[in-house]
Design a protein around this motif. Structure first.
Motif, PDB file in Angstrom:
ATOM      1  N   ILE A  17       0.841  -1.205   0.000  1.00 47.70           N
ATOM      2  CA  ILE A  17       0.000   0.000   0.000  1.00 47.70           C
ATOM      3  C   ILE A  17       0.873   1.251   0.000  1.00 47.70           C
ATOM      4  CG2 ILE A  17      -1.622   1.371   1.365  1.00 47.70           C
ATOM      5  CD1 ILE A  17      -2.927  -1.257   2.242  1.00 47.70           C
ATOM      6  N   ALA A  18       1.908   1.252   0.818  1.00 50.82           N
ATOM      7  CA  ALA A  18       2.778   2.424   0.903  1.00 50.82           C
ATOM      8  C   ALA A  18       3.467   2.703  -0.427  1.00 50.82           C
ATOM      9  CB  ALA A  18       3.815   2.234   2.011  1.00 50.82           C
ATOM     10  N   GLU A  19       4.015   1.666  -1.045  1.00 51.72           N
ATOM     11  CA  GLU A  19       4.724   1.870  -2.312  1.00 51.72           C
ATOM     12  C   GLU A  19       3.741   2.114  -3.447  1.00 51.72           C
ATOM     13  OE1 GLU A  19       7.659   3.025  -4.137  1.00 51.72           O
ATOM     14  OE2 GLU A  19       8.172   2.038  -2.246  1.00 51.72           O
ATOM     15  N   GLY A  20       2.605   1.442  -3.399  1.00 56.23           N
ATOM     16  CA  GLY A  20       1.588   1.661  -4.416  1.00 56.23           C
ATOM     17  C   GLY A  20       1.038   3.074  -4.347  1.00 56.23           C
ATOM     18  N   HIS A  21       0.868   3.581  -3.145  1.00 56.14           N
ATOM     19  CA  HIS A  21       0.376   4.940  -2.970  1.00 56.14           C
ATOM     20  C   HIS A  21       1.398   5.945  -3.483  1.00 56.14           C
ATOM     21  CE1 HIS A  21      -1.111   8.530  -0.791  1.00 56.14           C
ATOM     22  NE2 HIS A  21      -2.276   7.948  -0.958  1.00 56.14           N
ATOM     23  N   ALA A  22       2.671   5.706  -3.196  1.00 59.38           N
ATOM     24  CA  ALA A  22       3.730   6.596  -3.682  1.00 59.38           C
ATOM     25  C   ALA A  22       3.771   6.596  -5.210  1.00 59.38           C
ATOM     26  CB  ALA A  22       5.071   6.170  -3.112  1.00 59.38           C
ATOM     27  N   HIS A  23       3.625   5.417  -5.795  1.00 61.44           N
ATOM     28  CA  HIS A  23       3.629   5.301  -7.255  1.00 61.44           C
ATOM     29  C   HIS A  23       2.424   6.024  -7.854  1.00 61.44           C
ATOM     30  CE1 HIS A  23       4.109   3.724 -11.237  1.00 61.44           C
ATOM     31  NE2 HIS A  23       3.117   2.851 -11.147  1.00 61.44           N
ATOM     32  N   MET A  24       1.260   5.881  -7.217  1.00 56.73           N
ATOM     33  CA  MET A  24       0.057   6.561  -7.685  1.00 56.73           C
ATOM     34  C   MET A  24       0.227   8.074  -7.587  1.00 56.73           C
ATOM     35  SD  MET A  24      -3.057   5.778  -8.838  1.00 56.73           S
ATOM     36  CE  MET A  24      -3.699   4.258  -8.082  1.00 56.73           C
ATOM     37  N   ALA A  25       0.814   8.545  -6.497  1.00 59.36           N
ATOM     38  CA  ALA A  25       1.018   9.978  -6.308  1.00 59.36           C
ATOM     39  C   ALA A  25       1.944  10.558  -7.370  1.00 59.36           C
ATOM     40  CB  ALA A  25       1.586  10.250  -4.915  1.00 59.36           C
ATOM     41  N   GLU A  26       2.901   9.768  -7.809  1.00 57.00           N
ATOM     42  CA  GLU A  26       3.854  10.232  -8.804  1.00 57.00           C
ATOM     43  C   GLU A  26       3.284  10.202 -10.222  1.00 57.00           C
ATOM     44  OE1 GLU A  26       7.128   7.595  -8.341  1.00 57.00           O
ATOM     45  OE2 GLU A  26       7.530   8.220  -6.267  1.00 57.00           O
ATOM     46  N   ASN A  27       2.456   9.195 -10.517  1.00 57.89           N
ATOM     47  CA  ASN A  27       2.078   8.938 -11.912  1.00 57.89           C
ATOM     48  C   ASN A  27       0.591   9.039 -12.217  1.00 57.89           C
ATOM     49  OD1 ASN A  27       4.776   7.849 -13.125  1.00 57.89           O
ATOM     50  ND2 ASN A  27       4.581   6.809 -11.152  1.00 57.89           N
ATOM     51  N   GLY A  28      -0.259   8.989 -11.214  1.00 53.95           N
ATOM     52  CA  GLY A  28      -1.690   9.029 -11.457  1.00 53.95           C
ATOM     53  C   GLY A  28      -2.246   7.671 -11.840  1.00 53.95           C
ATOM     54  N   PHE A  29      -3.574   7.585 -11.873  1.00 55.86           N
ATOM     55  CA  PHE A  29      -4.230   6.299 -12.114  1.00 55.86           C
ATOM     56  C   PHE A  29      -3.970   5.762 -13.523  1.00 55.86           C
ATOM     57  CE2 PHE A  29      -8.061   3.914 -13.475  1.00 55.86           C
ATOM     58  CZ  PHE A  29      -7.950   2.846 -12.595  1.00 55.86           C
ATOM     59  N   ALA A  30      -3.996   6.619 -14.522  1.00 58.78           N
ATOM     60  CA  ALA A  30      -3.846   6.166 -15.912  1.00 58.78           C
ATOM     61  C   ALA A  30      -2.496   5.496 -16.158  1.00 58.78           C
ATOM     62  CB  ALA A  30      -4.035   7.336 -16.871  1.00 58.78           C
ATOM     63  N   PHE A  32      -0.675   4.065 -13.616  1.00 60.71           N
ATOM     64  CA  PHE A  32      -0.369   3.176 -12.491  1.00 60.71           C
ATOM     65  C   PHE A  32      -0.069   1.779 -13.013  1.00 60.71           C
ATOM     66  CE2 PHE A  32      -1.488   0.042  -9.303  1.00 60.71           C
ATOM     67  CZ  PHE A  32      -0.823   0.514  -8.184  1.00 60.71           C
ATOM     68  N   SER A  33       0.946   1.143 -12.422  1.00 60.64           N
ATOM     69  CA  SER A  33       1.335  -0.201 -12.833  1.00 60.64           C
ATOM     70  C   SER A  33       1.577  -1.074 -11.610  1.00 60.64           C
ATOM     71  CB  SER A  33       2.611  -0.145 -13.688  1.00 60.64           C
ATOM     72  OG  SER A  33       3.172  -1.432 -13.835  1.00 60.64           O
ATOM     73  N   ALA A  34       0.776  -2.117 -11.475  1.00 57.46           N
ATOM     74  CA  ALA A  34       0.979  -3.051 -10.366  1.00 57.46           C
ATOM     75  C   ALA A  34       2.342  -3.729 -10.492  1.00 57.46           C
ATOM     76  CB  ALA A  34      -0.142  -4.085 -10.352  1.00 57.46           C
ATOM     77  N   ARG A  35       2.765  -3.994 -11.707  1.00 60.11           N
ATOM     78  CA  ARG A  35       4.084  -4.615 -11.906  1.00 60.11           C
ATOM     79  C   ARG A  35       5.207  -3.694 -11.422  1.00 60.11           C
ATOM     80  NH1 ARG A  35       4.177  -9.264 -14.499  1.00 60.11           N
ATOM     81  NH2 ARG A  35       2.345  -9.895 -15.709  1.00 60.11           N
ATOM     82  N   GLU A  36       5.028  -2.402 -11.633  1.00 58.21           N
ATOM     83  CA  GLU A  36       6.028  -1.456 -11.159  1.00 58.21           C
ATOM     84  C   GLU A  36       6.079  -1.459  -9.636  1.00 58.21           C
ATOM     85  OE1 GLU A  36       8.961   1.410 -10.810  1.00 58.21           O
ATOM     86  OE2 GLU A  36       8.373   0.161 -12.524  1.00 58.21           O
ATOM     87  N   VAL A  37       4.920  -1.555  -8.996  1.00 58.12           N
ATOM     88  CA  VAL A  37       4.890  -1.622  -7.525  1.00 58.12           C
ATOM     89  C   VAL A  37       5.623  -2.868  -7.048  1.00 58.12           C
ATOM     90  CG1 VAL A  37       3.403  -1.805  -5.493  1.00 58.12           C
ATOM     91  CG2 VAL A  37       2.733  -0.319  -7.384  1.00 58.12           C
ATOM     92  N   ALA A  38       5.341  -4.000  -7.697  1.00 56.15           N
ATOM     93  CA  ALA A  38       6.017  -5.243  -7.332  1.00 56.15           C
ATOM     94  C   ALA A  38       7.526  -5.112  -7.504  1.00 56.15           C
ATOM     95  CB  ALA A  38       5.487  -6.395  -8.187  1.00 56.15           C
ATOM     96  N   LYS A  39       7.924  -4.499  -8.599  1.00 59.59           N
ATOM     97  CA  LYS A  39       9.361  -4.300  -8.868  1.00 59.59           C
ATOM     98  C   LYS A  39       9.990  -3.437  -7.790  1.00 59.59           C
ATOM     99  CE  LYS A  39      12.436  -2.296 -12.372  1.00 59.59           C
ATOM    100  NZ  LYS A  39      12.484  -1.605 -13.695  1.00 59.59           N
ATOM    101  N   ARG A  40       9.289  -2.390  -7.377  1.00 57.17           N
ATOM    102  CA  ARG A  40       9.841  -1.476  -6.384  1.00 57.17           C
ATOM    103  C   ARG A  40      10.061  -2.144  -5.034  1.00 57.17           C
ATOM    104  NH1 ARG A  40       7.311   4.609  -6.769  1.00 57.17           N
ATOM    105  NH2 ARG A  40       7.568   4.941  -9.018  1.00 57.17           N
ATOM    106  N   ILE A  41       9.182  -3.067  -4.680  1.00 55.61           N
ATOM    107  CA  ILE A  41       9.321  -3.701  -3.363  1.00 55.61           C
ATOM    108  C   ILE A  41      10.103  -5.005  -3.426  1.00 55.61           C
ATOM    109  CG2 ILE A  41       7.170  -2.651  -2.564  1.00 55.61           C
ATOM    110  CD1 ILE A  41       5.851  -5.390  -2.821  1.00 55.61           C
ATOM    111  N   GLY A  42      10.481  -5.441  -4.646  1.00 55.61           N
ATOM    112  CA  GLY A  42      11.318  -6.619  -4.781  1.00 55.61           C
ATOM    113  C   GLY A  42      10.574  -7.932  -4.706  1.00 55.61           C
ATOM    114  N   TYR A  43       9.280  -7.914  -5.013  1.00 53.17           N
ATOM    115  CA  TYR A  43       8.477  -9.133  -5.030  1.00 53.17           C
ATOM    116  C   TYR A  43       7.883  -9.326  -6.420  1.00 53.17           C
ATOM    117  CZ  TYR A  43       8.578  -9.797   0.042  1.00 53.17           C
ATOM    118  OH  TYR A  43       8.975 -10.044   1.328  1.00 53.17           O
ATOM    119  N   SER A  44       7.323 -10.491  -6.664  1.00 51.67           N
ATOM    120  CA  SER A  44       6.676 -10.766  -7.940  1.00 51.67           C
ATOM    121  C   SER A  44       5.268 -10.180  -7.955  1.00 51.67           C
ATOM    122  CB  SER A  44       6.592 -12.280  -8.181  1.00 51.67           C
ATOM    123  OG  SER A  44       5.662 -12.861  -7.275  1.00 51.67           O
TER     124      SER A  44
END
Length: 204
Positions: A17-30, A32-44
């Protein structure tokens, strides 16, 4: 390789949630990438959906966190205000949207599929924001009319939200409106004044 054993499920939920929220704040909904969130936290990506079941629930969790921040923002703006709390409330609505435009718009850009209902846990958390508005509206209504506060608060939220959306997406600028917050506040005051008059007449 994903760090599958580094965190408990509860820790993973908070991290996502924390990293996903940061990603959303930076890029907006359009963008937004769940894969990018996974990449940022080091999980699949599979780990994200093991925790949140699906994409929609992930976005709901991120947007619900935005609601909690929004409620905190309004309470902070209202804290210690003894005079015009309605102005502070409307200003707080606008200031949160201006300062957090991507996450604010993401709340309304995301739509659940037809037939899918908001999970109760998220609905309850989001309801705190409406509760703040209901509380402030009830405070300026006569005692016998306070039971109307919830319906009036919902209408006022719609009014302020519309003004705020037009302000942020440039529609008001095209229309020549230069003070959208003040305009929204004026409509709110008119609605409250009308409710106060009706209550006085109805209450005898």
């Amino acid at each position: 390789m994903g760090r599958r054993s580094d965190h408990s499920r509860a820790e993973l939920e908070r991290l996502i949630i924390a990293e996903g929220h940061a990603h959303m704040a930076e890029n907006g909904f359009a963008r937004f990438s769940a894969r990018e969130v996974a990449k940022r936290i080091g999980y699949s990506i599979g780990t994200l959906y093991n925790v949140f079941d699906n994409y929609d629930r992930l976005i709901l969790a991120i947007n619900t966190y935005s609601f909690r921040l929004w409620a905190d923002h309004l309470n902070a703006r209202l804290d210690g205000v003894e005079g015009d709390r309605i102005r502070a409330l409307v200003e707080g609505y606008f200031s949160f949207a201006r300062e957090n435009t991507h996450i604010w718009m993401a709340i309304y850009d995301h739509h659940l599929p037809p037939g899918v209902e908001m999970p109760e846990e998220f609905a309850l958390q989001r309801g705190e924001l409406t509760g703040i508005v209901v509380r402030e509206v009830a405070a300026v209504l006569p005692g016998h009319a306070k039971d109307r506060a919830t319906a009036l608060a919902r209408s006022l939220i719609a009014t302020v939200h519309g003004h705020c959306t037009f302000a942020l997406n440039g529609t008001f600028a095209l229309m020549g409106e230069t003070q959208p917050m003040e305009t929204a506040l004026a409509r709110v005051r008119e609605s409250i004044a009308a409710a106060q008059r009706d209550s006085t007449i109805g209450g005898g």
